[in-house]
Structure formats: C-alpha cells, structure tokens
Scaffold this active site. Sequence first.
Site, PDB file in Angstrom:
ATOM      1  N   HIS A   1       0.947  -1.347   0.135  1.00 34.89           N
ATOM      2  CA  HIS A   1      -0.054   0.058  -0.123  1.00 34.89           C
ATOM      3  C   HIS A   1       0.804   1.226  -0.132  1.00 34.89           C
ATOM      4  O   HIS A   1       2.148   1.299   0.030  1.00 34.89           O
ATOM      5  CB  HIS A   1      -0.682  -0.240   1.091  1.00 34.89           C
ATOM      6  CG  HIS A   1      -0.402  -0.258   2.631  1.00 34.89           C
ATOM      7  ND1 HIS A   1       0.642   0.659   3.025  1.00 34.89           N
ATOM      8  CD2 HIS A   1      -0.496  -0.993   3.379  1.00 34.89           C
ATOM      9  CE1 HIS A   1       0.991   0.509   4.259  1.00 34.89           C
ATOM     10  NE2 HIS A   1       0.243  -0.810   4.495  1.00 34.89           N
TER      11      HIS A   1
ATOM     12  N   HIS B   1       3.699   1.482   2.535  1.00 32.70           N
ATOM     13  CA  HIS B   1       5.100   0.831   1.950  1.00 32.70           C
ATOM     14  C   HIS B   1       5.814   1.491   1.043  1.00 32.70           C
ATOM     15  O   HIS B   1       6.957   1.920   1.160  1.00 32.70           O
ATOM     16  CB  HIS B   1       4.730  -0.445   1.650  1.00 32.70           C
ATOM     17  CG  HIS B   1       4.093  -1.364   2.460  1.00 32.70           C
ATOM     18  ND1 HIS B   1       2.645  -2.075   2.318  1.00 32.70           N
ATOM     19  CD2 HIS B   1       4.232  -2.092   3.731  1.00 32.70           C
ATOM     20  CE1 HIS B   1       2.455  -2.741   3.294  1.00 32.70           C
ATOM     21  NE2 HIS B   1       3.310  -2.837   4.256  1.00 32.70           N
TER      22      HIS B   1
ATOM     23  N   CYS C   1       2.367 -10.665  20.984  1.00 37.08           N
ATOM     24  CA  CYS C   1       1.451 -10.149  20.013  1.00 37.08           C
ATOM     25  C   CYS C   1       1.737 -10.501  18.502  1.00 37.08           C
ATOM     26  O   CYS C   1       3.040 -10.400  18.067  1.00 37.08           O
ATOM     27  CB  CYS C   1       1.689  -8.392  19.930  1.00 37.08           C
ATOM     28  SG  CYS C   1       0.683  -7.610  18.543  1.00 37.08           S
TER      29      CYS C   1
ATOM     30  N   CYS D   1       2.979  -7.776  16.155  1.00 30.78           N
ATOM     31  CA  CYS D   1       4.442  -7.360  16.070  1.00 30.78           C
ATOM     32  C   CYS D   1       5.292  -8.552  16.007  1.00 30.78           C
ATOM     33  O   CYS D   1       6.458  -8.531  15.873  1.00 30.78           O
ATOM     34  CB  CYS D   1       4.693  -6.823  17.578  1.00 30.78           C
ATOM     35  SG  CYS D   1       3.759  -5.194  17.965  1.00 30.78           S
TER      36      CYS D   1
ATOM     37  N   CYS E   1      -1.894  -4.322  22.764  1.00 32.63           N
ATOM     38  CA  CYS E   1      -0.799  -3.776  22.226  1.00 32.63           C
ATOM     39  C   CYS E   1      -0.924  -2.459  21.564  1.00 32.63           C
ATOM     40  O   CYS E   1      -2.033  -2.026  20.945  1.00 32.63           O
ATOM     41  CB  CYS E   1      -0.530  -4.704  21.018  1.00 32.63           C
ATOM     42  SG  CYS E   1       0.616  -4.115  19.528  1.00 32.63           S
TER      43      CYS E   1
ATOM     44  N   HIS F   1      -0.883  -2.457  17.514  1.00 35.86           N
ATOM     45  CA  HIS F   1      -2.055  -3.297  16.941  1.00 35.86           C
ATOM     46  C   HIS F   1      -3.671  -3.081  17.579  1.00 35.86           C
ATOM     47  O   HIS F   1      -4.563  -3.553  17.128  1.00 35.86           O
ATOM     48  CB  HIS F   1      -1.836  -4.671  16.777  1.00 35.86           C
ATOM     49  CG  HIS F   1      -0.417  -4.605  15.820  1.00 35.86           C
ATOM     50  ND1 HIS F   1       0.911  -4.614  16.177  1.00 35.86           N
ATOM     51  CD2 HIS F   1      -0.277  -4.498  14.294  1.00 35.86           C
ATOM     52  CE1 HIS F   1       1.819  -4.686  15.109  1.00 35.86           C
ATOM     53  NE2 HIS F   1       1.220  -4.739  14.273  1.00 35.86           N
TER      54      HIS F   1
ATOM     55  N   LYS G   1      -6.060   6.597   9.930  1.00 39.14           N
ATOM     56  CA  LYS G   1      -5.038   5.375   9.894  1.00 39.14           C
ATOM     57  C   LYS G   1      -5.361   4.324   8.791  1.00 39.14           C
ATOM     58  O   LYS G   1      -6.593   4.249   8.532  1.00 39.14           O
ATOM     59  CB  LYS G   1      -4.765   4.693  11.200  1.00 39.14           C
ATOM     60  CG  LYS G   1      -3.566   3.820  11.417  1.00 39.14           C
ATOM     61  CD  LYS G   1      -3.387   3.078  12.614  1.00 39.14           C
ATOM     62  CE  LYS G   1      -2.199   2.181  12.608  1.00 39.14           C
ATOM     63  NZ  LYS G   1      -2.003   1.380  13.833  1.00 39.14           N
TER      64      LYS G   1
ATOM     65  N   LYS H   1      -7.528  -2.072   6.884  1.00 42.75           N
ATOM     66  CA  LYS H   1      -8.492  -2.838   5.965  1.00 42.75           C
ATOM     67  C   LYS H   1     -10.093  -2.906   6.546  1.00 42.75           C
ATOM     68  O   LYS H   1     -10.861  -2.744   5.726  1.00 42.75           O
ATOM     69  CB  LYS H   1      -8.167  -4.543   5.948  1.00 42.75           C
ATOM     70  CG  LYS H   1      -6.919  -4.655   5.043  1.00 42.75           C
ATOM     71  CD  LYS H   1      -6.833  -6.308   5.280  1.00 42.75           C
ATOM     72  CE  LYS H   1      -5.594  -6.726   4.505  1.00 42.75           C
ATOM     73  NZ  LYS H   1      -4.903  -7.852   4.907  1.00 42.75           N
TER      74      LYS H   1
HETATM   75  N1  MSP Z   1       8.964  -6.940   8.370  1.00 41.12           N
HETATM   76  C1  MSP Z   1       8.920  -5.910   9.232  1.00 41.12           C
HETATM   77  C2  MSP Z   1      10.249  -5.091   8.816  1.00 41.12           C
HETATM   78  C3  MSP Z   1      11.333  -5.905   9.019  1.00 41.12           C
HETATM   79  S1  MSP Z   1      12.810  -4.822   8.868  1.00 41.12           S
HETATM   80  C4  MSP Z   1      14.121  -5.940   9.117  1.00 41.12           C
HETATM   81  C5  MSP Z   1       7.796  -4.971   9.106  1.00 41.12           C
HETATM   82  N2  MSP Z   1       6.988  -5.110   7.930  1.00 41.12           N
HETATM   83  S2  MSP Z   1       5.943  -4.025   7.362  1.00 41.12           S
HETATM   84  O1  MSP Z   1       5.437  -4.722   6.241  1.00 41.12           O
HETATM   85  O2  MSP Z   1       4.843  -4.072   8.438  1.00 41.12           O
HETATM   86  O3  MSP Z   1       6.423  -2.755   7.153  1.00 41.12           O
HETATM   87  C6  MSP Z   1       7.297  -2.280   6.258  1.00 41.12           C
HETATM   88  C7  MSP Z   1       7.989  -1.051   6.327  1.00 41.12           C
HETATM   89  O4  MSP Z   1       6.742  -0.211   6.057  1.00 41.12           O
HETATM   90  C8  MSP Z   1       8.151  -0.489   7.799  1.00 41.12           C
HETATM   91  O5  MSP Z   1       9.222   0.381   7.967  1.00 41.12           O
HETATM   92  C9  MSP Z   1       6.707   0.235   8.156  1.00 41.12           C
HETATM   93  O6  MSP Z   1       6.984   1.278   9.232  1.00 41.12           O
HETATM   94  C10 MSP Z   1       6.546   0.879   6.819  1.00 41.12           C
HETATM   95  N3  MSP Z   1       4.952   1.196   6.949  1.00 41.12           N
HETATM   96  C11 MSP Z   1       3.706   0.442   7.026  1.00 41.12           C
HETATM   97  N4  MSP Z   1       2.853   0.952   6.922  1.00 41.12           N
HETATM   98  C12 MSP Z   1       3.042   2.374   6.977  1.00 41.12           C
HETATM   99  C13 MSP Z   1       2.460   3.622   6.731  1.00 41.12           C
HETATM  100  N5  MSP Z   1       0.940   3.672   6.897  1.00 41.12           N
HETATM  101  N6  MSP Z   1       3.015   4.670   6.602  1.00 41.12           N
HETATM  102  C14 MSP Z   1       4.414   4.754   6.398  1.00 41.12           C
HETATM  103  N7  MSP Z   1       5.221   3.591   6.538  1.00 41.12           N
HETATM  104  C15 MSP Z   1       4.469   2.526   6.726  1.00 41.12           C
HETATM  105  O7  MSP Z   1       7.502  -3.977   9.832  1.00 41.12           O
END
Ligand code: MSP
Length: 522
Positions: free
Chosen positions: A19, A22, A127, A130, A145, A148, A299, A302
């Site tokens: 999304h 990411h 959790c 996390c 948590c 979450h 935020k 889903k």
């Molecule tokens: N798999 C772990 C990271 C392991 S790094 C060794 C993880 N994955 S994640 O898919 O949940 O998130 C990946 C990255 O995307 C994280 O840095 C997270 O902060 C970022 N984001 C996820 N949702 C986000 C937003 N809504 N806004 C900005 N960044 C976001 O955590």
Amino acid sequence: MQEKFYLTTAIDYVNGAPHIGHAYEKILSDVIIRHKRQLTDKAFMLTGTDEHGIKIQKTAASFGITPKELCDQNFNQFNSAWKELEISYDKIIRTTDEQHKKTVKQIFKKLLENGDIYKHKYTGLYCSGCESFLNPKDLTPDGLCPNHLKKPEEITEENYFFRLSKYKDKLAQYIKSHPDFIIPSFRVNEILNQLENIEDISVSRTKASVRWAIEVPEDEEQSIYVWIDALSNYITAIGYDIENPSEQFKELWPANVHVIGKDIIKFHSIYWTAILMSLGLPLPEHIFAHGWITIDQSKMSKSLGNVIAPHDVLQGFNLEHPDAFRYYMASAALIGRDGNYSDEDFKEKVNADLANNIGNLLNRTLNMLVKYFNGEIKPESITSKDCKIAIMAENTKQQIIEAFNKYEIAEAANLIVSFSDSVNKYVTENAPWTLAKEGKMHECAQVLYNILEAMRHIAIMLSPYCPNIAADILVQLNEKQDFSYSNLYWGGIKSGQITQKDKIKPVFLRLDSEFATGKKKG
Ligand code: MSP
C-alpha cells in the site's frame, strides 16, 4: 576517492499487498539513493520482503495455499509495485532465499557459541501483529498492544533467549555518544527510555506454534524468531558469512543508513545493534525513522476500507509515469513526521509545483527563445557565474546536499521549488518580453540564458524525485542525460540551436480534476 553509500529499507511482510505506506518508505529511500548516485558511483540500495512468521502462516492457511505460494504471489506484487514506481534498488532480498536461510542459521549458532543465547522457560504476552513478546509496561491502559490495539496472547514456552541485558549499558553509551545515530533526534529519548526497561528477549518459538520459519540449527523443535531472521537480511544480502565474508560485504558494510518506519525503531536501534555487537561487526552509521502516512487523516486499515495501493493512484489519475506520485510522497512530511495522502491535496500540490511553477517556467522561456532568437543561444548571451541567479543556483545545490546529509528529503524538495519560485520572480522583474519590445536584445538573451541555465540545474536537482520529468527537461534543453552533480556548474548550456517550436511541450500536464484514485468523482 569516492565514498561508498549503502542504504537499506525495511523488508515488507508479504501477508498482504503493498500500500502507499510501504511505497512511502521505498520512495524516500529511492530518492536518497538516486541523490547519492549523483555524487558517487558506489551507492547501493537494498530492499526486500520478510517472508516468515505466524502471520504469513495464518494468512496462507486462510486462503488454503502453502505459505511459500502466498509469499511468491505477494513478492511479485511488491516487486511489480516497485518497478512501477521506478524504485531503482540494486538488490531485492527474500528471506526465503536459500543463501539467507543458511547465513541466519550460522548467525544464530555464533550467538549461541558466544554465550549470548541460552534456553529458558518463559511465560509472556505475545502480539502476533508485532511478532514479538511485549513488555507489560508498554501496553495501553486496557492491556492492548499499542501498535495493533489487540490483546496479546499469554504464552508459556521453553525458548532460546538473547542476552540483550548484557548490552544495555554499552548500547546506551553508544547512542548517547553518537547523537546522529538515530534520526530524527527527537526519537533518541524514546529509545533511551525503552533501553532502561530492556530484558533478555526470546529469539525462538516452538515449531508447534510457528512452523513457517527458519529452523534453529541442531534443534528441530524450535524455529528462529522472525526478527533475527529479518534483521539479518541487511548483511546476508551482501554476502556476509562468518568464515568467509564476500568482497561486496567488506566494501559495503557497515550500512550508511537503515531507512525504517517509526514503529520498528526499537528492533533496529536496540535488538539489531546488540546482535551486531555480539557478532563483532561495526554498527550502521544512521537509523532513519520516517513517520507514517495516513489517508484523509485516518490510519490506513483493512477494516476502515481505506487502504490505497500505489497502482490505484497512478491509474486513477491516468499518470504515464510515477513522477508526480513520487514527488508528492517524498514531500508529504517533514523529517520523521507523519504525512497524509488525499486525492485533492495530491492534485493541488503537483499542479502547483510541477505544472505551474517548474513546467510553465520552462515552457514560457523556450517559447520566448524561439520567438526572439529562433531557438538559439548566442555566445554573447552566456552569463558569468557571479550573476544573481547563478549564485542562487550554487547556494541551492549546497543546501540540498546538506539537507540530504540530514535525511531532510521533503525539505530538499522545498528548496528546489523555492529556487524555481525565485527564478519565476526574476522573470517578472526582468520582463524579457519588454526587453525584446524595446529592442534590448542582448539583455533579453542574457535573461533567457539565466532562466534556462537555472532550469538545467532544477532538472538535475529534481531528478531523484522525478526522473522522467527531469529527463524531459534536459531533452527540451538539448542537453545530455547526465544527472551527476559534477554538471551543476554555471555555464553548462553552450551556444547554438537548442530548440525548435515543434519540440516544445509541457513537461507535466496539470492533473485532470475529474480523476481521483480508482474512481471518477461526481
Ligand atoms: N517486516 C517488518 C520489517 C522488518 S525490517 C528488518 C515490517 N514489515 S511491514 O510490512 O509491516 O512494514 C514495512 C515498512 O513499511 C516498515 O518500515 C513500516 O514502518 C512501513 N509502513 C507500514 N505502514 C506504513 C504507513 N502507513 N506509513 C508509512 N510507513 C509504513 O515491519
């Protein structure tokens, strides 16, 4: 000698599709690495996917497919999103890669041998969001948590533990004596506070509770905790090996920056640094924690049904390349702060900056060059580097380098736009059309030269954000496609024919107000 620059991003969980949250991180990272490539040819960007753990195991089961099938499907989605956004990574790692799994086992074994991992029976609050046991002190007042907002599960297991407490003082000392280790600095105290309460952490789960994971070496009953697996990607991807590290590893490690979200700083600045200390490896130079992206101030989730994929935005606005979206995301928040996405805001921002401010400036100036000088730059119109605009261009370049050194990516974009603002003002003040009318052709040619030379600078400085628009500006200026900062000097545009009427076109068309993400409005 040129210095190397090694940047990593967080690796995304593949239990869903990418999304724009990411995408935000990957765009920020890509803008940084493209900027570094303007200064060195030894810049390397690593990204990847985090493919083990209970969440992936459960999601796959709910679809009736194997975890590996789920990982393959979603890895492809992430990778094609990054291709569509023109994320110029040098390597994309998957934690299911054989080489990675082999090295993670080696790392685990080494930590055991060092006496930093021991077995222990434990009851804790887990959790699954996390993928981590939580400290009761960190829960919300309702016992949820904080990330979450779910009640953690009470679990009793015999697991392996990592002696984090042993590194507590050394870590605190390191963080205090390296004030720019954690960026932005307003996060430092939060980490120092968390360190105060830090205890040894569980680094394995029983196979019965988490099947989809790397096995603990010589213990078939246990699986390696996902965070040890995930964090190690930063070294396994470039060929770390305890006995025989690759040349690439020796050249690139330590990383210059781990770009991550604010939710996972603890894992990086505490867990990962302690693991590195135990392995005897140098620590990364910076951990840069960006903020989060909300959608229309809420935020993304889903359950709220407001999750936006980057592809939806590109398609919804009929964009032929990702530049506008990249530019908007990279400017969405000042360093470390949260940012927001809304269709309206997106349209307004890119129309104002890319179409009106920068695009029109080029278009008007080239049209004047054709009208008054047949599209030609005469040798006598080339101005010296101490004219007002040249000085501003040089200052902007220096400020941008400084901003990037501090990871101020949105701030650096603002510097480009405000330089373009100043050039627009310069156009109004000097009114080249009036100069032409009054027959002051020499002055008019010089003014146009200054604007075009400023445009060439803007293209180069803008290229990490908007590679396609920048390339188009250079095409229209009849300049070579070389975005290196060594080309940022005054006087780059040489005399001769640079354009013809039929070659001039807007580099960015204003976004059609009818379009919105995935749907037509009203
Ligand atoms: N798999 C772990 C990271 C392991 S790094 C060794 C993880 N994955 S994640 O898919 O949940 O998130 C990946 C990255 O995307 C994280 O840095 C997270 O902060 C970022 N984001 C996820 N949702 C986000 C937003 N809504 N806004 C900005 N960044 C976001 O955590």
